[in-house]
Design a protein around this motif. Structure first.
Motif, short mmCIF file in Angstrom:
data_model
loop_
_atom_site.label_atom_id
_atom_site.label_comp_id
_atom_site.label_asym_id
_atom_site.label_seq_id
_atom_site.Cartn_x
_atom_site.Cartn_y
_atom_site.Cartn_z
N THR A 73 0.81 -1.21 0.00
CA THR A 73 0.00 0.00 0.00
C THR A 73 0.85 1.27 0.00
OG1 THR A 73 -0.14 0.10 2.40
CG2 THR A 73 -1.87 -1.11 1.26
N ALA A 74 2.14 1.14 0.21
CA ALA A 74 3.00 2.32 0.34
C ALA A 74 3.16 3.07 -0.97
CB ALA A 74 4.37 1.92 0.89
N GLY A 75 2.98 2.40 -2.07
CA GLY A 75 3.17 3.06 -3.36
C GLY A 75 4.63 3.40 -3.56
N ASP A 76 4.86 4.43 -4.33
CA ASP A 76 6.24 4.80 -4.65
C ASP A 76 6.79 5.86 -3.70
OD1 ASP A 76 4.90 7.07 -5.43
OD2 ASP A 76 5.41 6.91 -7.56
N ARG A 82 1.07 12.63 5.00
CA ARG A 82 -0.10 12.33 5.82
C ARG A 82 -0.94 11.23 5.19
NH1 ARG A 82 -3.22 15.03 9.98
NH2 ARG A 82 -5.29 14.10 9.99
N GLU A 83 -1.10 11.28 3.88
CA GLU A 83 -1.83 10.21 3.18
C GLU A 83 -1.12 8.88 3.36
OE1 GLU A 83 -2.27 11.43 -0.89
OE2 GLU A 83 -3.51 13.16 -0.36
N GLN A 84 0.22 8.89 3.33
CA GLN A 84 0.97 7.66 3.54
C GLN A 84 0.77 7.13 4.96
OE1 GLN A 84 5.06 7.49 1.92
NE2 GLN A 84 4.62 9.53 1.08
N VAL A 85 0.77 8.03 5.95
CA VAL A 85 0.53 7.60 7.33
C VAL A 85 -0.86 7.01 7.46
CG1 VAL A 85 0.23 8.37 9.73
CG2 VAL A 85 2.19 9.17 8.41
N GLU A 86 -1.85 7.66 6.86
CA GLU A 86 -3.21 7.14 6.93
C GLU A 86 -3.31 5.76 6.28
OE1 GLU A 86 -7.88 8.19 5.98
OE2 GLU A 86 -6.40 9.80 5.87
N ALA A 87 -2.65 5.60 5.13
CA ALA A 87 -2.68 4.29 4.46
C ALA A 87 -2.01 3.23 5.33
CB ALA A 87 -1.98 4.39 3.10
N LEU A 88 -0.86 3.56 5.92
CA LEU A 88 -0.19 2.61 6.82
C LEU A 88 -1.06 2.27 8.01
CD1 LEU A 88 3.47 4.00 6.90
CD2 LEU A 88 2.69 1.88 5.83
N ALA A 89 -1.71 3.29 8.58
CA ALA A 89 -2.56 3.07 9.75
C ALA A 89 -3.76 2.20 9.40
CB ALA A 89 -3.01 4.42 10.31
N ARG A 90 -4.35 2.41 8.24
CA ARG A 90 -5.49 1.57 7.82
C ARG A 90 -5.06 0.12 7.67
NH1 ARG A 90 -10.20 3.78 4.65
NH2 ARG A 90 -10.19 6.00 5.05
N VAL A 91 -3.91 -0.08 7.02
CA VAL A 91 -3.40 -1.45 6.84
C VAL A 91 -3.14 -2.09 8.20
CG1 VAL A 91 -1.43 -2.80 6.02
CG2 VAL A 91 -2.47 -1.09 4.54
N TYR A 92 -2.54 -1.34 9.09
CA TYR A 92 -2.24 -1.83 10.44
C TYR A 92 -3.53 -2.25 11.15
CZ TYR A 92 -0.24 -1.82 15.16
OH TYR A 92 0.17 -2.17 16.43
N LEU A 93 -4.53 -1.37 11.13
CA LEU A 93 -5.79 -1.70 11.79
C LEU A 93 -6.52 -2.85 11.11
CD1 LEU A 93 -7.07 1.88 12.71
CD2 LEU A 93 -6.15 0.12 14.27
N ASP A 94 -6.54 -2.85 9.77
CA ASP A 94 -7.16 -3.97 9.06
C ASP A 94 -6.48 -5.29 9.42
OD1 ASP A 94 -9.15 -2.57 7.67
OD2 ASP A 94 -7.84 -2.20 5.93
N PHE A 95 -5.14 -5.28 9.44
CA PHE A 95 -4.40 -6.48 9.80
C PHE A 95 -4.75 -6.93 11.22
CE2 PHE A 95 -0.90 -8.86 11.57
CZ PHE A 95 -0.59 -9.76 10.55
#
Length: 191
Positions: A73-76, A82-95
């Motif tokens: 999900t990190a992309g390039d 902030r969008e990257q942190v939100e994406a990481l946080a979503r993945v973390y919570l989903d996991f």
């Protein structure tokens, strides 16, 4: 270690991964893992001298899977931090919410402190990424401390959501508004 010994070692870990997914951490006994792997109850000790070492190997698989999800999900890395942190946080919570037993095992203090298989080293790269992104968003603060507080907040959301407590307390049926509130609290208003 020859291929058959490595195969049995891998099989014991795989059985443990399957067992924790289906039945939770409490099911991860040496005897049960051996039974499901089709070997004697003493066989795991030839590859994992202690129960903690076997549990660490299983938890390491969880960290590897979480890292793979976050990398996907990190992309390039060109997106807004902030969008990257939100994406990481979503993945973390989903996991955390879809792999509750594994998540619980991964963050057991006794495993992280034991030093088996460098488990702590396996858990730190994701935190390092979070620190780097927080530093880009909030250069005015100690990024390690803010990232640590954010991580603790995410961990709390994962635990309380998994128990059903946050849904009851907030009336929320989705963790995303809670996630955004946590991000605003630690990173500033993202609006």
């Amino acid at each position: 270690m020859d291929a058959s010994e490595r195969g049995l070692r891998d099989r014991l870990v795989e059985v443990g991964v399957e067992l924790v997914a289906r039945e939770g951490v409490q099911a991860l006994t040496l005897r049960e893992i051996a039974r499901r792997a089709g070997v004697s109850h003493g066989a795991p000790r030839r590859h994992f001298p202690t129960h903690l070492e076997l549990l660490s190997a299983i938890a390491r698989r969880g960290f590897t899977d979480l890292a793979a999800h976050t990398t996907a999900t990190a992309g390039d890395g060109t997106a807004d931090p902030r969008e990257q942190v939100e994406a990481l946080a979503r993945v973390y919570l989903d996991f955390a919410l879809t792999n509750r037993g594994m998540y619980e095992l991964m963050f057991r203090h006794d495993l992280l402190e034991s030093g088996h298989l460098g488990l702590r080293d396996t858990s730190l790269p994701l935190f390092g990424r979070l620190v780097e992104l927080v530093g880009r968003i909030r250069p005015d603060v100690d990024a390690r401390l803010v990232a640590g507080a954010l991580w603790a907040n995410l961990h709390g959301i994962a635990q309380l959501w998994g128990w059903g407590s946050l849904q009851l307390a907030t009336g929320a049926d989705d963790f995303v508004p809670l996630l955004r509130s946590a991000l605003d609290a630690h990173l500033g208003d993202g609006a």
